[in-house]
Every structure is written in structure tokens, then in C-alpha cells.
Design a protein around this motif. Structure first.
Motif, PDB file in Angstrom:
ATOM      1  N   UNK A   2     -41.327  33.314  50.217  1.00 55.57           N
ATOM      2  CA  UNK A   2     -40.210  34.245  50.113  1.00 55.57           C
ATOM      3  C   UNK A   2     -39.269  34.206  51.311  1.00 55.57           C
ATOM      4  N   UNK A   3     -39.816  33.973  52.514  1.00 55.65           N
ATOM      5  CA  UNK A   3     -38.994  34.076  53.720  1.00 55.65           C
ATOM      6  C   UNK A   3     -39.228  32.883  54.635  1.00 55.65           C
ATOM      7  N   UNK A  21     -34.183  24.005  56.182  1.00 59.75           N
ATOM      8  CA  UNK A  21     -34.662  25.294  55.675  1.00 59.75           C
ATOM      9  C   UNK A  21     -33.896  25.705  54.423  1.00 59.75           C
ATOM     10  N   UNK A  22     -32.592  25.456  54.407  1.00 60.45           N
ATOM     11  CA  UNK A  22     -31.787  25.797  53.240  1.00 60.45           C
ATOM     12  C   UNK A  22     -32.181  24.953  52.032  1.00 60.45           C
ATOM     13  N   UNK A  23     -32.542  23.691  52.272  1.00 64.87           N
ATOM     14  CA  UNK A  23     -33.002  22.844  51.170  1.00 64.87           C
ATOM     15  C   UNK A  23     -34.304  23.381  50.583  1.00 64.87           C
ATOM     16  N   UNK A  24     -35.224  23.772  51.476  1.00 69.75           N
ATOM     17  CA  UNK A  24     -36.503  24.324  51.017  1.00 69.75           C
ATOM     18  C   UNK A  24     -36.274  25.645  50.288  1.00 69.75           C
ATOM     19  N   UNK A  29     -36.355  29.454  46.041  1.00 64.13           N
ATOM     20  CA  UNK A  29     -35.728  30.756  45.879  1.00 64.13           C
ATOM     21  C   UNK A  29     -36.013  31.676  47.051  1.00 64.13           C
ATOM     22  N   UNK A  30     -36.089  31.111  48.254  1.00 63.79           N
ATOM     23  CA  UNK A  30     -36.455  31.864  49.446  1.00 63.79           C
ATOM     24  C   UNK A  30     -35.236  32.425  50.160  1.00 63.79           C
ATOM     25  N   UNK A  85     -25.765  29.310  47.635  1.00 66.36           N
ATOM     26  CA  UNK A  85     -26.363  30.442  46.939  1.00 66.36           C
ATOM     27  C   UNK A  85     -27.600  31.016  47.582  1.00 66.36           C
ATOM     28  N   UNK A  86     -28.078  30.412  48.679  1.00 63.76           N
ATOM     29  CA  UNK A  86     -29.279  30.911  49.359  1.00 63.76           C
ATOM     30  C   UNK A  86     -28.932  32.144  50.195  1.00 63.76           C
TER      31      UNK A  86
END
Length: 282
Positions: A2-3, A21-24, A29-30, A85-86
């Protein structure tokens, strides 16, 4: 997941960590937490609006100015970022980098830390110096350290380095999830060194026991002969290509850490590919 927490000092390496991190986060959906730590000053309290509660005195005034400038830098960094969208939240902490990061991990239930590191010189990491090793050693969630920009679509393998002699259920379960989420091949690697040599028959038995104990399927096993564990892992990853290294760390402290060192921390300092670490210390 989640985070995801990303410490930043606005360096290129930290930017690379944020990009990964944004790719992951997009895949899982984190939410991403971007944190900058202001060092070298006593800790000040923040209210729920992120403002200094102790706002009187010259020191508080200077800290407030520094915090405001840091927030502005974070806003600028985010304004030029395509988050696709993240959800991303930026925050400023004051105090010890390691303690601040540990505090955020606990308070926000972070599931992963992604950090940028610089070269291969021990405490030369550009992000938070020797605190990088502390985070790798003690964080209560997995930590990914990277140097260069990483395209997750090109990461095809996870190299899981293990002695085969330990129970590692938590690490294995997380790696199974990573394998499913990212569609990568998992490779179980044992480095055979002159000081800890095992025969081929012994290793076949050890691999079989480990795979059965951890219910590991669809996993390739490898033995790599090299002078040291660290070199064996690095060279295997280099030969395989398009990979990320995964390894557990014991979180040793004091004299024991000085005597035995840490393969995980050495890999973080020297690896050219991302390194995924997880502390086995309870």
C-alpha cells in the motif's frame, strides 16, 4: 503493497529511486511518500498541518525558513514529475536521517523503501551517508537500493542469494509475491567459496531441502564458484543480466558487525543493479 517510502536529497540517484518507486506503485496501486530529512538540528514538533508548533526564537525561525524552502523544493520536484495517476505525498522531517526514516516507516506502515545510492565507497552514498547502511540493516520492511535509472519492464530476473542453511519464510513469501507482480524469473543462488566449500552432492541435497521447506516452485537453482560470497553474487548477476539482487541481512550490531561485516551492505555499495534487502532480525 500500500505504501512506498522514498527518501530524497534531490540528487540524481534519489530521482532514480523515485522513478522506480512510481513504477512499482503503478503496478501495485500503491501510494508513494517522498521524504526529505533536515539534519544537524534539534527535533521540532509539527502540527497536523505540517507547521512548526514551536515557532518562537531565532533557531525556530531559521528552521521554519529551511523547512519552507525544502517544501518548495519538493513541490518543484513534484510539479515536473509525471506521476501517471499514482498518489504521492511529500513531507519534511527534522533530525537523524535513519531515525526519521524509521519513524515514517512505523507511523505510515510503509511496505517498501526505495533509496538511491552513489558509488562503491562504503559511506560515500550520496543520499544519507552511513545511514543508508542502517536503513538496509534495520528497516522493518524490504529496502530497494539503486544507483542508475531502472526500467522495470526490462528486469527479467530476481537473483536470490542464500546460504541455504537458514529458515527464511518471510523473505521467500515476499519474493514469491514480487515474482507474481512483476512477472520475473526467480533464481536461487548459492556461492561456493574455498573457505566454505560444499560438494556437488551436498549442494543438491541442500537445494532440495530448501525448496521443499519453503514450498518454492518454478525456481532455477545455481551454484557459483568464487573467492567470496559478494563477488560470486555480483558476477552471477552480471552474467545473467536484466536482474535485481535479493538478499537477507541479519541486522548485526557492535563488535559482531565489525567482525563479520554484511554481504548485503557490501552489495548495496558495489552492485550496478538494484538490490532488494530484507532484515531477518526480529
Amino acid at each position: 503493497m500500500k505504501t512506498i517510502l522514498v527518501p530524497t536529497d534531490f540528487s540524481t540517484q534519489a530521482d532514480n529511486a523515485l522513478d522506480m518507486a512510481l513504477q512499482v506503485a503503478k503496478i501495485n496501486g500503491s501510494k508513494v511518500l517522498l521524504i526529505n530529512v533536515i539534519e544537524g538540528m534539534r527535533s521540532f514538533s509539527f502540527n497536523t498541518m505540517g507547521e512548526l508548533e514551536d515557532s518562537t526564537g531565532e533557531e525556530a525561525y531559521l528552521v521554519k525558513k529551511l523547512v519552507d524552502q525544502t517544501k518548495s523544493n519538493l513541490d518543484d520536484a513534484l510539479s515536473n514529475l509525471d506521476t501517471d495517476g499514482v498518489e504521492i505525498e511529500a513531507m519534511v522531517e527534522i533530525g537523524s536521517p535513519y531515525e526519521s526514516i524509521a519513524h515514517v516507516i512505523t507511523n505510515h506502515d510503509a511496505d517498501l523503501v526505495v533509496m538511491g545510492t552513489k558509488g562503491s565507497g562504503g559511506v560515500e552514498e550520496v543520499l544519507i551517508g552511513s545511514n543508508t547502511e542502517k536503513v538496509v540493516r534495520y528497516a522493518k520492511c524490504p529496502v530497494i537500493t539503486i544507483k542508475d535509472k531502472v526500467d522495470l519492464d526490462k528486469v527479467k530476473h530476481i537473483v536470490f542469494a542464500t546460504s541455504l542453511m537458514e529458515d527464511q519464510p518471510d523473505i521467500v513469501e515476499r519474493l514469491k509475491l514480487a515474482r507474481e507482480n512483476f512477472g520475473v524469473k526467480l533464481h536461487l543462488v548459492k556461492v561456493n567459496t574455498p573457505n566454505n566449500f560444499h560438494t556437488e552432492r551436498q549442494l543438491r541435497e541442500e537445494f532440495q531441502k530448501y525448496l521443499e521447506k519453503h514450498d518454492l516452485k518454478d525456481c532455477e537453482t545455481h551454484v557459483y564458484n568464487e573467492a567470496s560470497e559478494e563477488d560470486g553474487i555480483l558476477y552471477f548477476a552480471e552474467d545473467l543480466g536484466d536482474c535485481m539482487i535479493a538478499i537477507g541481512t541479519h541486522g548485526r550490531t557492535g563488535l559482531l558487525h565489525l567482525l563479520s561485516g554484511s554481504i548485503a551492505e557490501d552489495l548495496v555499495n558495489h552492485s550496478k543493479v538494484p538490490v532488494w534487502t530484507f532484515s531477518m532480525k526480529k
